[in-house]
Design a protein around this motif. Structure first.
Motif, PDB file in Angstrom:
ATOM      1  N   VAL A  18     -51.660  29.871  81.518  1.00 19.52           N
ATOM      2  CA  VAL A  18     -51.624  30.910  82.550  1.00 19.52           C
ATOM      3  C   VAL A  18     -52.602  30.564  83.649  1.00 19.52           C
ATOM      4  O   VAL A  18     -53.768  30.269  83.391  1.00 19.52           O
ATOM      5  CB  VAL A  18     -51.984  32.293  81.959  1.00 19.52           C
ATOM      6  N   SER A  19     -52.124  30.595  84.891  1.00 16.31           N
ATOM      7  CA  SER A  19     -53.001  30.391  86.045  1.00 16.31           C
ATOM      8  C   SER A  19     -52.278  30.862  87.304  1.00 16.31           C
ATOM      9  O   SER A  19     -51.113  30.524  87.512  1.00 16.31           O
ATOM     10  CB  SER A  19     -53.385  28.921  86.205  1.00 16.31           C
ATOM     11  N   GLY A  20     -52.982  31.623  88.116  1.00 14.64           N
ATOM     12  CA  GLY A  20     -52.423  32.024  89.394  1.00 14.64           C
ATOM     13  C   GLY A  20     -52.674  31.013  90.493  1.00 14.64           C
ATOM     14  O   GLY A  20     -52.148  31.164  91.603  1.00 14.64           O
ATOM     15  N   SER A  21     -53.453  29.970  90.199  1.00 17.78           N
ATOM     16  CA  SER A  21     -53.808  28.995  91.223  1.00 17.78           C
ATOM     17  C   SER A  21     -53.271  27.597  90.945  1.00 17.78           C
ATOM     18  O   SER A  21     -53.310  26.741  91.830  1.00 17.78           O
ATOM     19  CB  SER A  21     -55.334  28.917  91.371  1.00 17.78           C
ATOM     20  N   ASP A  22     -52.784  27.341  89.740  1.00 17.23           N
ATOM     21  CA  ASP A  22     -52.280  26.019  89.383  1.00 17.23           C
ATOM     22  C   ASP A  22     -50.769  26.089  89.197  1.00 17.23           C
ATOM     23  O   ASP A  22     -50.285  26.650  88.195  1.00 17.23           O
ATOM     24  CB  ASP A  22     -52.948  25.531  88.096  1.00 17.23           C
ATOM     25  N   PRO A  23     -50.000  25.541  90.106  1.00 14.13           N
ATOM     26  CA  PRO A  23     -48.533  25.644  89.995  1.00 14.13           C
ATOM     27  C   PRO A  23     -47.959  24.898  88.806  1.00 14.13           C
ATOM     28  O   PRO A  23     -46.799  25.104  88.448  1.00 14.13           O
ATOM     29  CB  PRO A  23     -48.035  25.045  91.318  1.00 14.13           C
TER      30      PRO A  23
ATOM     31  N   PRO B 145     -47.246  30.310  85.824  1.00 15.31           N
ATOM     32  CA  PRO B 145     -48.085  30.215  87.032  1.00 15.31           C
ATOM     33  C   PRO B 145     -48.278  31.550  87.734  1.00 15.31           C
ATOM     34  O   PRO B 145     -47.878  31.755  88.876  1.00 15.31           O
ATOM     35  CB  PRO B 145     -47.302  29.224  87.898  1.00 15.31           C
ATOM     36  N   PHE B 146     -48.923  32.470  87.034  1.00 16.33           N
ATOM     37  CA  PHE B 146     -49.162  33.814  87.554  1.00 16.33           C
ATOM     38  C   PHE B 146     -50.533  34.288  87.079  1.00 16.33           C
ATOM     39  O   PHE B 146     -51.044  33.835  86.056  1.00 16.33           O
ATOM     40  CB  PHE B 146     -48.095  34.802  87.038  1.00 16.33           C
TER      41      PHE B 146
ATOM     42  N   PHE C 171     -53.599  40.120  80.922  1.00 14.68           N
ATOM     43  CA  PHE C 171     -53.793  40.056  79.476  1.00 14.68           C
ATOM     44  C   PHE C 171     -54.442  38.746  79.061  1.00 14.68           C
ATOM     45  O   PHE C 171     -55.385  38.729  78.273  1.00 14.68           O
ATOM     46  CB  PHE C 171     -52.467  40.225  78.732  1.00 14.68           C
ATOM     47  N   TYR C 172     -53.948  37.635  79.589  1.00 13.32           N
ATOM     48  CA  TYR C 172     -54.433  36.324  79.165  1.00 13.32           C
ATOM     49  C   TYR C 172     -55.749  35.927  79.826  1.00 13.32           C
ATOM     50  O   TYR C 172     -56.495  35.115  79.277  1.00 13.32           O
ATOM     51  CB  TYR C 172     -53.382  35.260  79.469  1.00 13.32           C
TER      52      TYR C 172
ATOM     53  N   TRP D 101     -58.783  31.172  72.123  1.00 15.38           N
ATOM     54  CA  TRP D 101     -57.541  30.746  72.784  1.00 15.38           C
ATOM     55  C   TRP D 101     -57.901  29.882  73.995  1.00 15.38           C
ATOM     56  O   TRP D 101     -58.457  30.376  74.975  1.00 15.38           O
ATOM     57  CB  TRP D 101     -56.742  31.969  73.223  1.00 15.38           C
ATOM     58  N   PRO D 102     -57.604  28.577  73.961  1.00 17.07           N
ATOM     59  CA  PRO D 102     -58.102  27.680  75.005  1.00 17.07           C
ATOM     60  C   PRO D 102     -57.272  27.636  76.283  1.00 17.07           C
ATOM     61  O   PRO D 102     -57.604  26.891  77.197  1.00 17.07           O
ATOM     62  CB  PRO D 102     -58.077  26.318  74.308  1.00 17.07           C
ATOM     63  N   ASN D 103     -56.193  28.417  76.371  1.00 14.83           N
ATOM     64  CA  ASN D 103     -55.371  28.482  77.585  1.00 14.83           C
ATOM     65  C   ASN D 103     -54.936  27.082  78.027  1.00 14.83           C
ATOM     66  O   ASN D 103     -55.163  26.653  79.150  1.00 14.83           O
ATOM     67  CB  ASN D 103     -56.123  29.181  78.725  1.00 14.83           C
ATOM     68  N   ARG D 104     -54.260  26.376  77.111  1.00 17.48           N
ATOM     69  CA  ARG D 104     -53.743  25.068  77.495  1.00 17.48           C
ATOM     70  C   ARG D 104     -52.382  24.833  76.821  1.00 17.48           C
ATOM     71  O   ARG D 104     -52.152  25.275  75.689  1.00 17.48           O
ATOM     72  CB  ARG D 104     -54.719  23.947  77.151  1.00 17.48           C
ATOM     73  N   PHE D 105     -51.539  24.156  77.553  1.00 14.32           N
ATOM     74  CA  PHE D 105     -50.167  23.894  77.136  1.00 14.32           C
ATOM     75  C   PHE D 105     -49.920  22.400  77.210  1.00 14.32           C
ATOM     76  O   PHE D 105     -50.162  21.772  78.256  1.00 14.32           O
ATOM     77  CB  PHE D 105     -49.203  24.646  78.056  1.00 14.32           C
ATOM     78  N   ALA D 106     -49.447  21.820  76.118  1.00 10.75           N
ATOM     79  CA  ALA D 106     -49.152  20.385  76.096  1.00 10.75           C
ATOM     80  C   ALA D 106     -47.855  20.139  76.866  1.00 10.75           C
ATOM     81  O   ALA D 106     -46.788  20.630  76.489  1.00 10.75           O
ATOM     82  CB  ALA D 106     -49.018  19.889  74.663  1.00 10.75           C
TER      83      ALA D 106
END
Length: 297
Positions: free
Chosen positions: A180-185, A190-191, A195-196, A207-212
């Motif tokens: 999740v990020s509102g600044s990284d497309p 990308p919002f 919650f997150y 929860w490290p907020n990363r997606f492989a």
């Protein structure tokens, strides 16, 4: 009073870690496996629902999937639907063998993407006699095209994944982007999702907020809608028009082969993770559903 035990159980060649919530009073009692959104760890929402079910008389197991949270497994934070389905099967085995649990009365509750994974296990696992799907994310290739920018958008993600896979196979290095990020497309979502990103909600240190990036093919190619016609167990869906892809939930519900119930309520997707009245509405509906569909023999 509800009690909680830290537990470990085998999932093939790795050990998974979970929290087993047990109700007060004599057993054995029905057992429910609980899991949450894609990329999540048990602390984000699975623990919350497991505790609510235990408060209502069920033994409920939340756990971290392979490569997530406190569980073993590599690569880390790698969303693999088929592997998550296998992990659920091992979690059902753990519950079935626990002395506090009635192995003849087992169910499963999936929040968001875990609705897909719980369904994927249940079609081939007759031990799971009832399903409850809360704010279910249920997709197929058609829905993925709608959500992820059409054929071009999907093709772009698959191309990124192929490059990331080649890099991993050559170097062992996993390429990650934010979930999740509102600044990284490049983010998987990308919002700016409160919650997150809010540490008082789901933005937890576990929860490290990363997606492989190499996980996109498995995610985009998982056809959960096709599972519905193979499900003969009673299924409850709790959803709203403002939650994620309600059309997917409607299509899934329409195709179900067995007894089914649909509870439409209010709230956006993320309200079902930790907000009231959505959590209580969903937990009450699930508990009533399991009480009806997992009766004493």
């Amino acid at each position: 009073m509800t009690t909680v035990q830290k537990v470990k159980f085998s999932a093939g060649d790795v050990a998974l870690t979970g929290n087993l919530f047990l109700p007060s009073g004599a057993g054995p009692v029905p057992g429910i496996v609980v899991a949450g959104t894609w990329t999540s760890v048990k602390e984000l929402m699975a623990d919350r629902y497991a505790e609510r079910l235990a408060d209502r008389g069920f033994a409920a197991l939340s756990f971290d999937f392979t490569g997530y949270g406190e569980s073993e497994g590599e690569p880390r934070d790698y969303e693999v639907p088929e592997r998550k389905v296998r992990d659920i099967n091992h979690a059902v085995t753990f519950l079935a063998e626990h002395p506090a649990v009635d192995a003849g009365r087992l169910g499963a509750l999936g929040v968001c993407a875990a609705a897909m994974y719980m369904s994927g296990n249940a079609v081939d696992d007759p031990r799971v006699r009832s399903l409850a799907l809360v704010a279910p994310w249920l997709h197929d290739p058609e829905i993925c095209r709608e959500v992820y920018g059409g054929e071009e958008g999907v093709a772009g993600k698959l191309a990124d994944a192929a490059r990331a896979r080649a890099k991993y196979e050559a170097t062992g290095e996993v390429e990650y982007v934010p979930v999740v990020s509102g600044s990284d497309p490049r983010a998987a979502m990308p919002f700016d999702i409160d919650f997150y990103l809010n540490p008082d909600r789901g933005g937890l240190p576990q929860w490290p907020n990363r997606f492989a990036v190499m996980a996109w093919p498995g995610w985009l190619g998982y056809d959960s809608i096709s599972l519905a016609s193979r499900l003969t167990q009673p299924v409850l869906l709790v959803h709203s028009e403002n939650a994620a892809i309600p059309d997917g939930a409607r299509r899934f519900h329409a195709a179900l082969a067995g007894p089914k119930e649909f509870v439409w309520t209010e709230g956006d997707q993320f309200a079902f993770y930790d907000q009231e009245p959505q959590v209580t509405t969903a937990a009450d509906a699930a508990a009533a559903h399991f009480a009806r569909t997992l009766p004493r023999e």
